[in-house]
Design an enzyme around this catalytic site. Sequence first.
Site, PDB file in Angstrom:
ATOM      1  N   GLY A  98       0.797  -1.223   0.000  1.00 13.60           N
ATOM      2  CA  GLY A  98       0.000   0.000   0.000  1.00 13.60           C
ATOM      3  C   GLY A  98       0.827   1.270   0.000  1.00 13.60           C
ATOM      4  O   GLY A  98       0.286   2.355   0.194  1.00 13.60           O
ATOM      5  N   GLN A  99       2.130   1.154  -0.207  1.00 14.71           N
ATOM      6  CA  GLN A  99       2.968   2.360  -0.255  1.00 14.71           C
ATOM      7  C   GLN A  99       2.444   3.320  -1.317  1.00 14.71           C
ATOM      8  O   GLN A  99       2.231   2.924  -2.465  1.00 14.71           O
ATOM      9  CB  GLN A  99       4.427   1.996  -0.558  1.00 14.71           C
ATOM     10  CG  GLN A  99       5.349   3.214  -0.521  1.00 14.71           C
ATOM     11  CD  GLN A  99       6.818   2.881  -0.793  1.00 14.71           C
ATOM     12  OE1 GLN A  99       7.166   1.726  -1.023  1.00 14.71           O
ATOM     13  NE2 GLN A  99       7.663   3.893  -0.768  1.00 14.71           N
ATOM     14  N   HIS A 105       9.696   6.241   3.961  1.00  9.11           N
ATOM     15  CA  HIS A 105       9.218   6.908   5.175  1.00  9.11           C
ATOM     16  C   HIS A 105       8.779   5.859   6.177  1.00  9.11           C
ATOM     17  O   HIS A 105       8.163   4.864   5.817  1.00  9.11           O
ATOM     18  CB  HIS A 105       8.065   7.870   4.867  1.00  9.11           C
ATOM     19  CG  HIS A 105       6.943   7.246   4.085  1.00  9.11           C
ATOM     20  ND1 HIS A 105       6.999   7.086   2.725  1.00  9.11           N
ATOM     21  CD2 HIS A 105       5.770   6.723   4.481  1.00  9.11           C
ATOM     22  CE1 HIS A 105       5.885   6.493   2.309  1.00  9.11           C
ATOM     23  NE2 HIS A 105       5.126   6.252   3.351  1.00  9.11           N
TER      24      HIS A 105
HETATM   25  P1  5GP Z   1       2.339   5.196   2.562  1.00  8.64           P
HETATM   26  O1  5GP Z   1       0.963   4.690   2.265  1.00  8.64           O
HETATM   27  O2  5GP Z   1       3.096   5.558   1.304  1.00  8.64           O
HETATM   28  O3  5GP Z   1       3.134   4.289   3.470  1.00  8.64           O
HETATM   29  O4  5GP Z   1       2.136   6.493   3.419  1.00  8.64           O
HETATM   30  C1  5GP Z   1       2.122   7.785   2.876  1.00  8.64           C
HETATM   31  C2  5GP Z   1       1.655   8.692   3.996  1.00  8.64           C
HETATM   32  O5  5GP Z   1       1.940  10.019   3.629  1.00  8.64           O
HETATM   33  C3  5GP Z   1       0.159   8.613   4.262  1.00  8.64           C
HETATM   34  O6  5GP Z   1      -0.064   8.247   5.618  1.00  8.64           O
HETATM   35  C4  5GP Z   1      -0.350  10.014   3.933  1.00  8.64           C
HETATM   36  O7  5GP Z   1      -1.384  10.437   4.784  1.00  8.64           O
HETATM   37  C5  5GP Z   1       0.901  10.856   4.081  1.00  8.64           C
HETATM   38  N1  5GP Z   1       0.933  12.021   3.229  1.00  8.64           N
HETATM   39  C6  5GP Z   1       0.622  12.080   1.914  1.00  8.64           C
HETATM   40  N2  5GP Z   1       0.776  13.335   1.452  1.00  8.64           N
HETATM   41  C7  5GP Z   1       1.205  14.085   2.505  1.00  8.64           C
HETATM   42  C8  5GP Z   1       1.545  15.471   2.645  1.00  8.64           C
HETATM   43  O8  5GP Z   1       1.487  16.277   1.713  1.00  8.64           O
HETATM   44  N3  5GP Z   1       1.928  15.880   3.877  1.00  8.64           N
HETATM   45  C9  5GP Z   1       2.007  15.030   4.951  1.00  8.64           C
HETATM   46  N4  5GP Z   1       2.393  15.530   6.118  1.00  8.64           N
HETATM   47  N5  5GP Z   1       1.695  13.717   4.847  1.00  8.64           N
HETATM   48  C10 5GP Z   1       1.304  13.263   3.643  1.00  8.64           C
END
Ligand code: 5GP
Length: 119
Positions: A98-99, A105
């Site tokens: 789900g990335q 990060h």
């Molecule tokens: P992933 O699903 O890739 O592991 O997590 C990406 C995370 O980045 C998600 O929890 C989402 O809410 C966060 N995110 C996406 N865009 C932004 C942004 O512009 N600012 C911040 N602070 N978080 C973000």
Amino acid sequence: MSPTGADGCLFCRIVRKEIPARIVFENERLLAFEDIRPRAPVHVLIIPKDHFASLDDAPEGSEALLGEILLRARALAREKGVGETGYRVVLNTGRDSGQEVFHIHFHVLGGRPLHWPPG
Ligand code: 5GP
Ligand code: ZN
């Protein structure tokens, strides 16, 4: 400018302060900021300032950097008051995880009971 490379990368833009974020920690190597859509009362993201897409793309020699992120996760969890109650550090890697943002990060989640198994 590739949308998946550093130039167009959302989190690189946060590192460069082109996009605002609620930053909770910064040093020469790392940035930590509040997730924009928190999934728990504590939801912080920790990133290396240098761009790589995922754990799968972590360069050779990044052991110290990745270890620093884990210990920073512990420090931030303690600062946020969940060191005792517990927390989860999540590193989604690749499509099936789900990335969504392809700049590595680590999520630090806490402040409520977290389900297991995730997803
Ligand atoms: P992933 O699903 O890739 O592991 O997590 C990406 C995370 O980045 C998600 O929890 C989402 O809410 C966060 N995110 C996406 N865009 C932004 C942004 O512009 N600012 C911040 N602070 N978080 C973000
Ligand atoms: Zn990036």
